[in-house]
Design a protein around this motif. Structure first.
Motif, short mmCIF file in Angstrom:
data_model
loop_
_atom_site.label_atom_id
_atom_site.label_comp_id
_atom_site.label_asym_id
_atom_site.label_seq_id
_atom_site.Cartn_x
_atom_site.Cartn_y
_atom_site.Cartn_z
N THR A 531 -33.34 9.82 30.55
CA THR A 531 -33.09 11.19 31.31
C THR A 531 -33.00 10.67 32.82
O THR A 531 -33.48 9.67 33.14
N GLY A 532 -32.53 11.66 33.36
CA GLY A 532 -32.17 11.30 34.92
C GLY A 532 -30.66 11.33 35.29
O GLY A 532 -29.83 11.47 34.13
N ASN A 533 -30.49 11.17 36.51
CA ASN A 533 -29.07 11.25 36.71
C ASN A 533 -28.18 12.26 36.05
O ASN A 533 -26.90 12.24 35.66
N GLY A 534 -28.60 13.47 36.10
CA GLY A 534 -27.91 14.60 35.38
C GLY A 534 -27.93 14.93 33.89
O GLY A 534 -27.53 15.84 33.43
N MET A 535 -28.52 13.82 33.21
CA MET A 535 -28.48 13.93 31.94
C MET A 535 -29.92 14.50 31.22
O MET A 535 -30.86 13.69 31.10
N ASP A 536 -29.98 15.61 30.94
CA ASP A 536 -31.36 16.32 30.65
C ASP A 536 -31.12 17.19 29.22
O ASP A 536 -31.99 17.88 28.98
N SER A 537 -29.95 16.96 28.68
CA SER A 537 -29.72 17.64 27.27
C SER A 537 -29.73 16.96 26.15
O SER A 537 -29.17 15.56 26.38
N SER A 538 -30.08 17.10 25.14
CA SER A 538 -30.04 16.23 23.98
C SER A 538 -28.53 15.83 23.32
O SER A 538 -28.38 14.47 23.28
N ASP A 539 -27.66 16.81 23.67
CA ASP A 539 -26.18 16.32 23.44
C ASP A 539 -25.70 15.12 24.23
O ASP A 539 -24.99 14.22 23.86
N GLU A 540 -26.07 15.58 25.79
CA GLU A 540 -25.63 14.39 26.65
C GLU A 540 -26.20 13.02 26.63
O GLU A 540 -25.71 12.05 26.42
N LEU A 541 -27.72 13.06 26.19
CA LEU A 541 -28.49 11.72 25.68
C LEU A 541 -27.53 11.09 24.48
O LEU A 541 -27.40 9.92 24.58
N LEU A 542 -27.43 11.77 23.52
CA LEU A 542 -26.87 11.16 22.35
C LEU A 542 -25.66 10.73 22.55
O LEU A 542 -25.16 9.72 22.05
N ARG A 543 -24.74 11.33 23.10
CA ARG A 543 -23.18 11.01 23.17
C ARG A 543 -23.35 9.64 24.23
O ARG A 543 -22.77 8.72 24.03
N SER A 544 -24.11 9.64 25.28
CA SER A 544 -24.30 8.60 26.14
C SER A 544 -24.75 7.22 25.34
O SER A 544 -24.31 6.14 25.60
N ALA A 545 -26.03 7.68 24.62
CA ALA A 545 -26.61 6.39 23.76
C ALA A 545 -25.46 5.63 22.95
O ALA A 545 -25.27 4.67 22.59
N ASP A 546 -24.57 6.72 22.36
CA ASP A 546 -23.43 6.29 21.41
C ASP A 546 -22.36 5.45 22.29
O ASP A 546 -21.98 4.50 21.55
N MET A 547 -22.13 5.87 23.49
CA MET A 547 -21.17 5.22 24.16
C MET A 547 -21.73 3.68 24.49
O MET A 547 -21.17 2.57 24.39
N ALA A 548 -23.16 3.49 24.81
CA ALA A 548 -23.76 2.38 25.16
C ALA A 548 -23.68 1.41 23.81
O ALA A 548 -23.48 0.26 23.91
N LEU A 549 -23.98 1.93 22.87
CA LEU A 549 -23.87 1.39 21.47
C LEU A 549 -22.50 0.83 21.23
O LEU A 549 -22.70 -0.65 20.87
N TYR A 550 -21.48 1.36 21.65
CA TYR A 550 -20.11 0.69 21.30
C TYR A 550 -20.06 -0.23 22.22
O TYR A 550 -19.63 -1.32 21.87
N GLU A 551 -20.57 -0.07 23.55
CA GLU A 551 -20.58 -1.36 24.36
C GLU A 551 -21.41 -2.38 23.99
O GLU A 551 -20.71 -3.66 24.02
N ALA A 552 -22.24 -2.42 23.45
CA ALA A 552 -23.20 -3.48 22.83
C ALA A 552 -22.30 -4.16 21.63
O ALA A 552 -22.23 -5.29 21.55
N LYS A 553 -21.87 -3.33 20.75
CA LYS A 553 -20.95 -3.99 19.84
C LYS A 553 -19.68 -4.76 20.35
O LYS A 553 -19.53 -5.62 19.90
N HIS A 554 -19.12 -3.99 21.33
CA HIS A 554 -17.81 -4.85 21.92
C HIS A 554 -18.24 -5.92 22.54
O HIS A 554 -17.62 -7.04 22.56
N ASN A 555 -19.48 -6.14 23.13
CA ASN A 555 -19.87 -7.35 23.96
C ASN A 555 -20.42 -8.49 23.11
O ASN A 555 -21.17 -9.48 23.52
N GLY A 556 -20.34 -8.16 21.81
CA GLY A 556 -20.81 -9.31 20.86
C GLY A 556 -22.03 -8.96 19.94
O GLY A 556 -22.35 -9.91 19.09
N ARG A 557 -22.17 -7.71 19.70
CA ARG A 557 -23.34 -7.29 18.82
C ARG A 557 -24.74 -8.23 18.90
O ARG A 557 -24.84 -8.95 19.91
#
Length: 826
Positions: A531-557
């Motif tokens: 939360t913070g940086n303008g992210m205060d809704s469940s949709d925004e947090l889930l979408r952002s966490a999903d993008m971070a997950l993609y980055e983790a898998k892309h960077n070597g899992r």
């Protein structure tokens, strides 16, 4: 154009691995065979072409003439379609869906049959398991006779019907399923919109509960207690409603009788004696626990037989005693609290809760009221209690099914969103933070594909248990997809708290597990959004966490990443490229450029490397490094790679017979079960000898599923195809690969060529590679040669072949020089 269409059609059929597609001659003899047929039935093309297709049937079916009947039906009607057991080469059976189409020429003469077979064994097993689960649940619900339990679709129409519903409302299942549940309401209630209002309440809040008159099939009315629960799927969409109805007519009638009796007693004192007898009869037979206490002394004045059973004492042991003297402390305290509440309000007090009774813990729904006697100094406490334990259990089962994952019993997507919304509400008025984590198991698909869904399910349950032990009591772990989990971490002091939790989760999954005798290892990739940086809704947090997950898998899992703003822009660009890639495949925007490879004498071109280029209609030329990773992630690399292989083979077939063509392979292509057959088909289609095709792989192919990929390489080499190890020397275990597979060529990475003048280490590596290659009789190609000095030094170091801008840049096929390439021409 026709030839291209035929090639595309043949490519399409040969690349299909989920269906067996082949042709039969009019007599039933197998005429050709695709990769899907070989995968499904175990026969190679050489083993089966020319045999009669009846060999796939059991001896019993052959004796009954089933293969011939299928051909006759297809001949007479144009098509035969059926399901049944078929047999592979090794004798194992599989459940197959079969379609046979008659193929006729322009004159209507039968020239053969097109046969498509699909292995439906796993689908049939899942259907059987699902039917068994549904049967057990149906037996559970159907066995309940005291409650009407049934389901509604999202519009309110009845979907199923249990024995309790038939008993309560008089309709048989075939009479009521499909009708709207408003038929149980009176005309006045329907006009007032009460049925729709109940559904809307359940839809918006998750549950509707109420009491009212309902009507049976014969028109008679009964008083009912109703609960409607909304049922949602994993994406949160309502798929229906669970409805539980209980007939409380008898209980309500007795309550009304008691009230009427009370009023009569107050109005007609002369009839007290007769009324007392009436009240005794009513109370003795009421299907609820009834107790009357003196409001002042708390002496028990009256109990019925249901009270005796609930409190564990006979009537003569209870009458005249105080609850505190004859009951367990918890039970007597419960009665005292209800009595005090009724006296404080001077009216009716309702309560529902679990109480420890003589029959064990029971859920009681109680009504307590104060009744004034004929003397103003006298008053009584009337307590009526109903045992609703079974009703609560039924509601709890339905509620749990609606909000939890059936496999792991973890919260599902719907409950996860509720918990996340609650955590965000608390965060808004607190200095603390909430984190959302998206988790994905690394290599789980390999386990599932190799060992089956049963082992995969057991593995998911074990992983869920490990993850849960790492978390705090207030954290929520949910399963939101196949091997996907999500976590809410409320009340964090800092972002570092989320990092520590992610590390613990990764370490918890890291140790091997033993499942059904198999030792299994999987990793865990985690994406974090705070939360913070303008992210205060469940949709925004889930979408952002999903993008971070993609980055983790892309960077070597097997790691975690925290969402950053630039990930959003990166994800947008990836989506744009994916959309453009799909258009490029369908519109034919790809092309191959060819770079020459020369010998050490610099006298002739020994071959070309085919390099993929994408001509975007708006962005112009796009290089492979900018789109190949996305093609690999989306699976589009299979289509692109197959096109490149076919096109390169067709072009090479036009060159002098001593020139080779090299095609780069992606590690992802090795996951295609029909890859070897596709390579063979490309060679046959072009008429190119296998020895003129060179397939280049990187070390990542050896790292990923080594044994399976090695077997594919052995099959390719046995076919005559040459195998080259590209970018040699850049990995940490390059030498070990030369021991595991006899490569035909090693390509020295251009970074060593570029640095050899200024780096003694780079030159030492080049010398080590060329010396080792000579001892192993392996050719070496120096990539990225740009100057005459580099060329001369590499020749002196013993390199066999050369490639780079000094000899020629990658060119379209129309500009190729198929002979000697001089430095001046380059």
């Amino acid at each position: 154009m026709k030839d291209d269409s035929n090639v595309m059609y043949r490519l399409l059929v040969e690349s299909v691995v989920d269906y067996a597609i082949y042709m039969l001659l009019p007599d039933g003899t197998v005429a050709n065979w695709n990769a899907g047929a070989q995968r499904a039935k175990g026969y190679t093309r050489e083993e089966i072409v020319g045999k009669h297709f009846s060999c796939f049937y059991s001896p019993e079916d052959q004796a009954l003439g089933m293969p011939q009947r299928g051909l006759k039906t297809a001949t007479d009607t144009g098509r035969f379609e059926a399901e049944g057991w078929r047999y592979r080469k090794d004798g194992t059976a599989f459940w197959a869906h079969v379609v046979i189409d008659a193929v006729k020429d322009a004159t209507g003469t039968l020239i053969g049959f097109a046969k498509v077979t699909r292995d439906c064994t796993e689908q049939r097993r899942r259907q059987a398991e699902q039917m068994e689960q549904e049967r057990k649940f149906r037996l559970l619900v159907q066995g309940v006779t005291d409650y009407a339990i049934y389901m509604l679709d999202p519009t309110g129409c009845i979907v199923n019907w249990n024995a309790g519903a038939q008993r309560a409302k008089g309709y048989l299942e075939h009479e009521i399923v499909g009708r709207h549940f408003s038929c149980f309401y009176g005309e006045e209630d329907r006009r007032a919109g009460l049925p729709e209002a109940g559904l809307e309440t359940a839809r918006s809040t998750g549950r509707f509960a109420g009491e009212g008159l309902r009507y049976r099939k014969d028109g008679s009315a009964f008083w009912s207690a109703v609960v409607i629960d909304a049922i949602r799927d994993e994406s949160g969409v309502i798929i229906g409603f669970a409805k539980v109805t209980r007939d409380i007519t008898e209980r309500r009638a007795y309550e009304q009788q008691l009230l009427q009796a009370k009023e009569l007693a107050e109005q007609h004192s002369e009839r007290t004696a007769a009324l007392s007898i009436f009240l005794d009869t009513v109370i003795a037979n009421i299907p609820s626990c009834v107790m009357v206490l003196d409001a002042v002394t708390r002496d028990i004045l009256l109990v019925n037989r249901h009270a005796e059973a609930l409190f564990g004492h006979r009537r003569d042991e209870l009458i005249g005693a105080k609850p505190i003297d004859c009951m367990a402390p918890r039970l007597s305290g419960y009665i005292e609290r209800l009595s005090d509440a009724a006296l404080r309000t001077e009216g009716r007090h309702k309560n529902e809760g679990q109480v420890e009774t003589a029959q064990g813990p029971r859920m009681l729904r109680t009504t307590t009221m104060v009744i004034r006697g004929t003397d103003s100094r006298t008053s009584y406490v009337l307590l009526i209690a109903d045992d609703v334990t079974d009703e609560h259990a039924a509601n709890a089962r339905i509620h749990h099914m609606a909000h939890h994952d059936n496999l792991t019993s973890l919260p599902n997507r719907e409950l996860f969103r509720q918990r996340l919304d609650n955590a965000l509400d608390e965060t808004r008025s607190s200095p603390r933070m909430t984190a959302t984590l998206c988790l994905d198991l690394d290599n789980f698909k390999h386990v599932n594909d190799a060992l089956g869904h049963q082992v995969g399910d057991e593995l998911l349950r074990a992983i869920a248990s490990r993850l849960r032990k790492v978390l705090r009591e207030q954290d929520t772990l949910a399963r939101v997809g196949g091997d996907e989990f999500a976590i809410v971490l409320p009340g964090l002091k800092s972002e570092e708290d989320a990092h520590l939790t992610a590390r613990r989760l990764i370490e918890a999954v890291r140790p091997s597990l033993i499942v059904n005798g198999h030792t299994l290892s999987v990793g865990l990739s985690v994406g974090i959004a705070m939360t913070g940086n303008g992210m205060d809704s469940s949709d925004e947090l889930l979408r952002s966490a999903d993008m971070a997950l993609y980055e983790a898998k892309h960077n070597g899992r097997n790691r975690f990443e925290v969402f950053r703003a630039e990930m959003d822009e990166s994800a947008r660009k990836r989506r744009e490229i994916e959309i453009d890639l799909r258009d490029a495949i369908s519109q034919g925007h790809f092309a191959l450029h060819y770079q020459p490879i020369t010998d050490k004498h610099h006298e002739r071109v020994v071959g070309y490397e085919a390099l993929l280029r994408w001509h975007h209609p708006v962005k112009g030329m796009i290089m492979p490094m900018d789109f190949i990773p996305i093609a690999e992630e989306t699976g589009l690399i299979h289509n692109i790679g197959a096109w490149a292989l076919y096109d390169a083979c067709r072009e090479a077939a036009r060159w002098p017979s001593d020139q080779t063509v090299a095609v780069n392979l992606s590690p992802v292509q090795f996951k295609n079960a029909g890859f070897v057959a596709m390579v063979e088909s490309a060679l046959n289609d072009a008429g190119l000898p296998p020895t003129r095709l060179e397939l280049e792989i990187t070390e990542s192919v050896m790292l990923d599923s080594t044994q399976g990929n090695l077997e594919i390489l052995r099959q390719l080499k046995a076919m005559g195809v040459r195998i080259a190890l590209d970018d040699f020397g850049t990995g940490y275990s390059s030498l070990s690969y030369l021991r595991s597979f006899p490569f035909d060529k090693i390509k020295i990475d251009k970074s060593f060529i570029h640095d050899m003048k200024k780096s003694p280490e780079a030159l030492a590596i080049i010398r080590a590679i060329t010396g080792m290659s000579r001892s192993l009789a392996i050719e070496t190609t120096a990539e990225g040669v740009e100057t005459l000095d580099q060329f001369d030094q590499l020749k002196s170091e013993g390199c066999s072949l050369f490639q780079g801008y000094f000899f020629g840049r990658p060119q379209p096929v129309s500009l190729l020089l198929k002979g000697f390439v001089s430095p001046a021409a380059a």
